[in-house]
Design a protein around this motif. Structure first.
Motif, PDB file in Angstrom:
ATOM      1  N   LEU A  88       0.841  -1.205   0.000  1.00 44.53           N
ATOM      2  CA  LEU A  88       0.000   0.000   0.000  1.00 44.53           C
ATOM      3  C   LEU A  88       0.877   1.255   0.000  1.00 44.53           C
ATOM      4  CD1 LEU A  88      -3.016   0.718   0.160  1.00 44.53           C
ATOM      5  CD2 LEU A  88      -2.695   1.051   2.615  1.00 44.53           C
ATOM      6  N   PHE A  89       1.897   1.218   0.848  1.00 44.83           N
ATOM      7  CA  PHE A  89       2.834   2.333   0.921  1.00 44.83           C
ATOM      8  C   PHE A  89       3.505   2.563  -0.438  1.00 44.83           C
ATOM      9  CE2 PHE A  89       7.037   4.116   1.619  1.00 44.83           C
ATOM     10  CZ  PHE A  89       6.815   5.111   2.555  1.00 44.83           C
ATOM     11  N   ALA A  90       3.918   1.454  -1.059  1.00 47.35           N
ATOM     12  CA  ALA A  90       4.593   1.568  -2.361  1.00 47.35           C
ATOM     13  C   ALA A  90       3.650   2.163  -3.400  1.00 47.35           C
ATOM     14  CB  ALA A  90       5.082   0.196  -2.819  1.00 47.35           C
ATOM     15  N   PHE A  91       2.397   1.707  -3.398  1.00 47.49           N
ATOM     16  CA  PHE A  91       1.430   2.218  -4.369  1.00 47.49           C
ATOM     17  C   PHE A  91       1.238   3.721  -4.213  1.00 47.49           C
ATOM     18  CE2 PHE A  91      -1.013  -2.008  -5.068  1.00 47.49           C
ATOM     19  CZ  PHE A  91      -0.032  -2.396  -5.947  1.00 47.49           C
ATOM     20  N   ILE A  92       1.105   4.144  -2.970  1.00 49.24           N
ATOM     21  CA  ILE A  92       0.822   5.564  -2.755  1.00 49.24           C
ATOM     22  C   ILE A  92       2.071   6.413  -2.948  1.00 49.24           C
ATOM     23  CG2 ILE A  92       0.109   7.265  -1.043  1.00 49.24           C
ATOM     24  CD1 ILE A  92      -1.695   5.024   0.134  1.00 49.24           C
ATOM     25  N   VAL A  93       3.114   6.076  -2.216  1.00 48.54           N
ATOM     26  CA  VAL A  93       4.314   6.917  -2.248  1.00 48.54           C
ATOM     27  C   VAL A  93       5.042   6.793  -3.584  1.00 48.54           C
ATOM     28  CG1 VAL A  93       6.524   7.347  -1.147  1.00 48.54           C
ATOM     29  CG2 VAL A  93       4.535   6.837   0.235  1.00 48.54           C
ATOM     30  N   GLY A  94       5.119   5.573  -4.114  1.00 46.61           N
ATOM     31  CA  GLY A  94       5.778   5.374  -5.405  1.00 46.61           C
ATOM     32  C   GLY A  94       5.077   6.155  -6.500  1.00 46.61           C
ATOM     33  N   THR A  95       3.744   6.119  -6.490  1.00 44.19           N
ATOM     34  CA  THR A  95       2.990   6.860  -7.498  1.00 44.19           C
ATOM     35  C   THR A  95       3.212   8.353  -7.346  1.00 44.19           C
ATOM     36  OG1 THR A  95       1.308   5.161  -7.322  1.00 44.19           O
ATOM     37  CG2 THR A  95       0.700   7.149  -8.500  1.00 44.19           C
ATOM     38  N   LEU A  96       3.176   8.797  -6.098  1.00 44.19           N
ATOM     39  CA  LEU A  96       3.383  10.219  -5.839  1.00 44.19           C
ATOM     40  C   LEU A  96       4.733  10.674  -6.406  1.00 44.19           C
ATOM     41  CD1 LEU A  96       1.613  12.231  -4.302  1.00 44.19           C
ATOM     42  CD2 LEU A  96       3.140  11.939  -2.344  1.00 44.19           C
ATOM     43  N   ALA A  97       5.753   9.872  -6.136  1.00 42.82           N
ATOM     44  CA  ALA A  97       7.096  10.240  -6.590  1.00 42.82           C
ATOM     45  C   ALA A  97       7.183  10.229  -8.112  1.00 42.82           C
ATOM     46  CB  ALA A  97       8.133   9.288  -6.001  1.00 42.82           C
ATOM     47  N   ALA A  98       6.488   9.272  -8.733  1.00 48.04           N
ATOM     48  CA  ALA A  98       6.583   9.164 -10.188  1.00 48.04           C
ATOM     49  C   ALA A  98       5.783  10.255 -10.885  1.00 48.04           C
ATOM     50  CB  ALA A  98       6.103   7.791 -10.636  1.00 48.04           C
ATOM     51  N   LYS A  99       4.739  10.744 -10.225  1.00 47.25           N
ATOM     52  CA  LYS A  99       3.845  11.686 -10.899  1.00 47.25           C
ATOM     53  C   LYS A  99       4.201  13.138 -10.623  1.00 47.25           C
ATOM     54  CE  LYS A  99       1.643   8.683 -13.001  1.00 47.25           C
ATOM     55  NZ  LYS A  99       0.464   7.882 -12.783  1.00 47.25           N
ATOM     56  N   SER A 100       4.774  13.408  -9.458  1.00 46.94           N
ATOM     57  CA  SER A 100       5.048  14.810  -9.116  1.00 46.94           C
ATOM     58  C   SER A 100       6.542  15.041  -9.007  1.00 46.94           C
ATOM     59  CB  SER A 100       4.352  15.160  -7.801  1.00 46.94           C
ATOM     60  OG  SER A 100       5.057  16.190  -7.155  1.00 46.94           O
ATOM     61  N   ARG A 101       7.027  15.971  -9.803  1.00 41.42           N
ATOM     62  CA  ARG A 101       8.455  16.274  -9.800  1.00 41.42           C
ATOM     63  C   ARG A 101       8.930  16.702  -8.424  1.00 41.42           C
ATOM     64  NH1 ARG A 101      10.546  17.985 -14.646  1.00 41.42           N
ATOM     65  NH2 ARG A 101      12.448  18.870 -13.815  1.00 41.42           N
ATOM     66  N   GLN A 102       8.103  17.531  -7.756  1.00 40.42           N
ATOM     67  CA  GLN A 102       8.531  18.053  -6.465  1.00 40.42           C
ATOM     68  C   GLN A 102       8.592  16.963  -5.419  1.00 40.42           C
ATOM     69  OE1 GLN A 102       6.157  21.651  -5.618  1.00 40.42           O
ATOM     70  NE2 GLN A 102       5.994  21.646  -7.835  1.00 40.42           N
ATOM     71  N   ALA A 103       7.578  16.092  -5.433  1.00 41.30           N
ATOM     72  CA  ALA A 103       7.577  14.994  -4.473  1.00 41.30           C
ATOM     73  C   ALA A 103       8.757  14.075  -4.755  1.00 41.30           C
ATOM     74  CB  ALA A 103       6.264  14.227  -4.560  1.00 41.30           C
ATOM     75  N   GLU A 104       9.034  13.873  -6.037  1.00 39.32           N
ATOM     76  CA  GLU A 104      10.103  12.967  -6.430  1.00 39.32           C
ATOM     77  C   GLU A 104      11.452  13.395  -5.849  1.00 39.32           C
ATOM     78  OE1 GLU A 104      10.811  13.124 -10.594  1.00 39.32           O
ATOM     79  OE2 GLU A 104      11.822  11.190 -10.642  1.00 39.32           O
ATOM     80  N   ARG A 105      11.710  14.714  -5.931  1.00 38.30           N
ATOM     81  CA  ARG A 105      13.007  15.203  -5.490  1.00 38.30           C
ATOM     82  C   ARG A 105      13.250  14.939  -4.017  1.00 38.30           C
ATOM     83  NH1 ARG A 105      13.785  21.175  -7.608  1.00 38.30           N
ATOM     84  NH2 ARG A 105      11.695  21.316  -6.762  1.00 38.30           N
ATOM     85  N   LEU A 106      12.182  14.837  -3.243  1.00 32.45           N
ATOM     86  CA  LEU A 106      12.337  14.591  -1.821  1.00 32.45           C
ATOM     87  C   LEU A 106      12.230  13.098  -1.489  1.00 32.45           C
ATOM     88  CD1 LEU A 106      12.737  16.059   0.813  1.00 32.45           C
ATOM     89  CD2 LEU A 106      10.272  16.078   1.100  1.00 32.45           C
ATOM     90  N   ILE A 107      11.223  12.452  -2.087  1.00 28.64           N
ATOM     91  CA  ILE A 107      10.912  11.069  -1.704  1.00 28.64           C
ATOM     92  C   ILE A 107      12.035  10.105  -2.066  1.00 28.64           C
ATOM     93  CG2 ILE A 107       9.412   9.115  -2.225  1.00 28.64           C
ATOM     94  CD1 ILE A 107       7.102  11.078  -2.392  1.00 28.64           C
TER      95      ILE A 107
END
Lengths: 567, 433
Positions: free
Chosen positions: A71-90
């Motif tokens: 569940l964590f991977a689905f949410i956080v992984g998707t967030l990182a892949a979809k948002s540049r800003q989230a990606e830079r931190l996550i």
């Protein structure tokens, strides 16, 4: 395989944040935990007849943790892949969590969860599940994120042209595409979590020992009482448990995924599973499959998530976007400043320079130990791995065995090591070291086999027609060919060894207590004594060691491997 | 004719590169699509025709201009427009049936209805019996049939096809083209207009009611050929051959008539910012040798040659362009002829060939000349490629500069004008040890 796509400055941000959170959590829990008392100690029995029940409890914990990790991977992984800003931190954060010794956090998380559920077994139970979760989640998330980033452009376009909603695209396109990597990493994670299971079911906090019914507690008790036959029983039980979930769950899934995988598989032999055959041939299971299909259909086409939202007017969007960018950056800067402040306030103030120097010194010893162990196990496993990889039939047969060995928790071998050290008066500093690499070395073997399997046939044939043999064959063909794979394996193995040092530098067997000199032993000691400030210091120093070595040794090697030797 | 189904108005597309110049891919593209026609976009690779198709589909946003569908601007994929992809873009984990159902799922069609319509579409493309197969079990041709069924099932008005047959072998492509044409002509499918991108000239001549030629650098509609040959067309028919010749002639015409062109030479003269075509030297040599063989005697009809050598536009035109730059051959009116030095090149042995190649490179390719002269000038005879990238960057986008330099280095190394070290990225006059 994994990839390192990370900009460097963000590493420091991630480092500060991770350490800050550890300190805050630890400090709160520490202050709350002192008032904690749980008097009734749960009885654990060493009777063999209890083992199935304990095994069930332990496996249940592992699967709950796995569910959370997915569940964590689905949410956080998707967030990182979809948002540049989230990606830079996550992504740097996850990379950091992967290389930081998670076993060291165990104590801290236990305190937090016990504070959350005071006087209730749910506290330690959640803490154990959380510990297993932390062992599983990072590589699963990273793999999911990498898969999302590599979804082929034309499939994305097809999904867009047929106007799939984000929800439908996720289940129809992204999750299935990520499946092979997800599955492989899940299997690896399950193996890794056994060690954590043993460490997390029986925990002593501030001189209290809390035990949860499970195989981990059983091992703990057997070790305390120096009961050799109980250890033998638990080894057999583990073997059976691992075999069962491998046969009933992972084999069928692997075979099933391979059936529709887009690329031609490089293996000459297809994976097989009697369980999958059973599912696909018997009427009862087929009907069940049909039922699941309809449920899945409903799930994917859930009306609420069906329609695509229309695009908002672009102008408003871009203003909001700019604003949120600025706000986001401010939040990050503030968080970093706060984290650094907290680290100074709660750690640096309370430890002396001598203490710092001492931890740096023992850290160096552990670092040398890890590097020597990696070198030694490479010497052994590289030739073996190449040989196995060049004989595909063998590698098919051997893979499950290696997976089992990788899952085998080193804790179970402590009795044997303790026995030999005491009996022959061996040097503790040298002879406890093999325990560190016990679980981790298999990553090297695994990857070398994969690399040797992937060596193109025509290269091998070219080498043999030119009569390239012996050392020349290794130097010109085998070693360069497997180099990228070997590096990946060595990195994972080194990470595992650091993690294990916390468990493996201290060996207990009945009345025998052996302490090696090293950072792992230091952390284990201050943890048992409930010295919060020293514990935080130890973890921080270990994290720094791991990170520095990663950045200055492994990453350049990895880059070299990617650029020059990737076939 | 009443209002066009789709209007493409002043569409412009450029890709921005940080710091560097932006790369203009499409410039002022204008045309309309009407009911009941098959329109083919024909152009060399890199002419932005696929980008144009994606802009029409609503997948890519134009930098300027707009696309109107029934008078409404397209900003995202809409119902009524659908696409068939070059590499099929089927989801490998879904069965044929589930793949075809995909678009209906997105529209929220109920399960039973979905199944019924998908089965009908599969029937239409002739894949009955393969409903439960996975894509990887099917041949390329069958996979593309699934792609077509998937597009048909949502009842589109406009079918966009991105080189739909180019990933297939010749026979399969032929077969699928005929079937598509049959479906279209017998009105078995409710599609009003087909817009297809291709680089295959025969394919364009075979299918199109109108052919729009797209120029390169930047792309725009260079000219339009209306075709009124009746379907089905026969490739051996003299009218058909004439059409093919006509297309070749238009495609090989220089894009902007230059002043010097008329006065002195027929050749293209190039400057530093010229994008060297992507050609393999052995391709070049092989082509010259074939052209010089007794079969052709130094002169050939381009369509004939393309067919004989199984080259499509993307392979053929870079070769002819390279030969023209190097003055080994010249092209006019769809014909190609070897020059004196071209013949010499063809008949030389390996070393002589290299020498001749080197002479012509130094003479006619300014970038090569520049590199060599710079290397000669510095004392250690060795310069990093970065420096030349910088020079090229004044003329080209970053990516284009890298590609051009890469090709230049390959040509220069072959001609032994300079040496190059992959690891250090240094160009030098010495040969490696």
């Amino acid at each position: 395989m994994r990839d390192w796509p990370i900009p460097n400055a963000w590493d420091m941000v991630a480092l500060a944040l991770v350490l800050g959170v550890i300190v805050v959590l630890g400090w709160t829990a520490h202050s709350m935990g002192s008032s904690y008392h749980m008097d009734q100690s749960l009885p654990i029995s060493l009777e063999a007849s209890y083992l199935p029940y304990y095994a069930l409890r332990s496996v249940l914990r592992m699967f709950i943790a796995l569910g959370c990790a997915l569940l964590f991977a689905f949410i956080v992984g998707t967030l990182a892949a979809k948002s540049r800003q989230a990606e830079r931190l996550i992504i740097p954060l996850i990379d950091m969590m992967q290389s930081v010794p998670v076993l060291g956090f165990l104590s801290i998380s236990v305190m937090v969860f016990m504070a959350l559920f005071p006087g209730n077994l749910l506290g330690p139970e959640c803490a154990a599940i959380f510990a297993i979760f932390t062992a599983q989640v990072w590589n699963i998330t990273l793999s999911f994120y990498q898969s999302l980033k590599t979804v082929p452009e034309d499939l994305k376009e097809a999904a867009a042209i047929f106007q799939l909603s984000a929800w439908q695209r996720f289940w129809r396109l992204e999750v299935p595409f990520a499946m092979p990597g997800l599955l492989w990493n899940t299997m690896m994670s399950m193996s890794a979590s056994w060690v954590f299971l043993v460490a997390s079911e029986a925990i002593s906090v501030a001189n209290h020992t809390i035990t949860l019914p499970g195989l981990g507690s059983y091992i703990h008790l057997a070790t305390l009482e120096a009961n050799g036959s109980a250890i033998a029983h638990v080894i057999v039980t583990m073997f059976i448990v691992i075999a069962i979930y491998d046969q009933l769950l992972f084999r069928p899934l692997v075979a099933w995924v391979e059936k529709f995988q887009a690329q031609e598989s490089m293996q000459e032999i297809e994976s097989e599973s009697w369980m999958l055959d059973l599912f696909q041939r018997t009427a009862f299971f087929l009907r069940m499959g049909q039922f699941f299909k309809i449920v899945g259909d409903r799930w994917v086409n859930f009306p609420l998530f069906r329609k695509n939202r229309r695009r908002l007017a672009v102008q408003i969007n871009s203003f909001l976007h700019q604003f949120s960018m600025v706000a986001w950056n401010i939040i990050i800067v503030a968080a970093v400043v706060l984290a650094v402040y907290l680290i100074f306030k709660f750690v640096v103030q309370f430890v002396t320079w001598d203490e710092v120097r001492y931890t740096l010194y023992v850290g160096l010893i552990t670092a040398i130990r890890v590097l020597i162990l990696i070198a030694l196990s490479s010497l052994v496993w590289v030739p073996v791995g190449v040989w196995i990889g060049l004989h595909p039939k063998w590698s098919q047969a051997i893979q499950p065995i290696i997976q089992f060995l990788a899952a085998f928790p080193a804790n179970l071998l402590f009795p044997i090591v303790a026995f030999f050290i005491v009996r022959y008066h061996l040097n503790v500093n040298i002879w406890t070291s093999p325990l560190m690499i016990l679980g981790a070395q298999w990553y090297i073997l695994f990857n070398v086999i994969a690399g040797a399997t992937a060596l193109p046939k025509n290269l091998k044939q070219a080498a043999s027609t030119l009569n390239v043999t012996g050392w020349l064959w290794w130097k010109r063909l085998a070693l360069p060919g497997i180099f990228p794979y070997y590096i990946t394996g060595a990195i994972t193995a080194a990470g595992g060894a650091w993690n294990m040092s916390i468990v493996a530098e201290v060996v207990d067997w009945g009345q025998v207590h052996l302490h090696a000199t090293g950072l792992g032993a230091y952390i284990a000691r201050v943890f048992n004594q409930g010295e919060f400030h020293q514990l935080a210091l130890g973890i921080i120093v270990m994290s720094l060691y791991v990170l520095v070595i990663n950045r200055f040794v492994w990453r350049p090697l990895y880059k070299l491997a990617e650029e020059r030797f990737r076939l | 004719m009443n209002t066009p189904l789709i209007q493409i108005k002043n569409v412009k597309k450029s890709f921005k590169k940080r710091r560097r110049q932006e790369l203009l891919v499409l410039n002022d593209v204008n045309f309309n699509l009407h009911d009941n026609e098959i329109v083919v976009l024909l152009g060399k690779s890199g002419s932005g025709k696929s980008t144009l198709l994606r802009i029409i589909a609503g997948l890519v946003e134009p930098t300027a201009g707009e696309v109107l569908y029934h008078g409404e601007p397209i900003v995202e994929p809409v119902n009524g427009l659908t696409m068939v992809f070059q590499h099929f873009a089927l989801l490998p984990w879904l069965t044929v049936l589930a793949n075809v159902e995909l678009g209906l799922e997105a529209q929220g069609v109920e399960r039973e209805e979905r199944r019924k319509r998908a089965l009908e579409a599969i029937d239409t493309v002739g894949l009955d019996g393969f409903e439960s197969a996975y894509p990887k079990e099917l041949s390329g041709g069958m996979q593309q049939r699934v792609g077509i069924a998937r597009a048909l099932v949502v009842n589109p008005e406009v079918l966009l096809m991105d080189e739909p047959f180019s990933a297939l072998d010749v026979l399969t492509a032929d077969n699928l083209r005929n079937d598509l044409l049959d479906m279209w002509r017998t009105k078995k499918i409710g599609i009003k207009t087909i817009l297809m991108v291709t680089h295959n000239i025969e394919e364009a001549a075979f299918l199109a009611d109108r052919i729009l030629m797209i120029a390169t650098d930047p792309g725009f509609v260079k000219s339009e050929i209306s075709v009124d040959l009746p379907h089905p067309r026969n490739a051996q028919d003299p009218h058909f051959r004439k059409l093919v010749d006509q297309i070749y002639t238009v495609m090989t015409q220089p894009e902007q008539p230059k002043a010097e062109f008329e006065t002195r030479i027929k050749y293209k003269t190039i400057d530093m910012g010229y994008r060297l075509p992507e050609v393999d030297i052995s391709e070049l040599t092989g082509f010259v040798e074939t052209l010089d063989s007794s079969e052709y005697g130094g002169t050939a009809d381009l369509p004939e040659m393309a067919e004989a050598l199984h080259l499509d536009v993307d392979d053929l035109f870079p070769i002819t362009e390279a030969l023209e730059i190097l003055r080994f051959a010249y092209v006019s009116g769809g014909d190609i002829e070897l020059t004196q030095s071209g013949r010499q090149f063809s008949r030389a042995d390996i070393l002589e060939r290299k020498k001749l190649f080197a002479t012509h490179l130094m003479k006619y390719v300014p970038l090569i000349r520049h590199i060599r002269e710079t290397l000669d000038a510095v004392s250690e005879h060795s310069i990093s490629e970065e420096q030349f990238l910088k020079v090229l960057g004044e003329h080209l986008s970053e990516q284009a500069a890298e590609e051009v330099l890469k090709r230049t280095i390959v040509w220069g190394r072959y001609a032994e004008i300079f040496a190059y070290d992959f690891h250090t990225g240094m160009l030098s006059l010495e040969n490696p040890e």
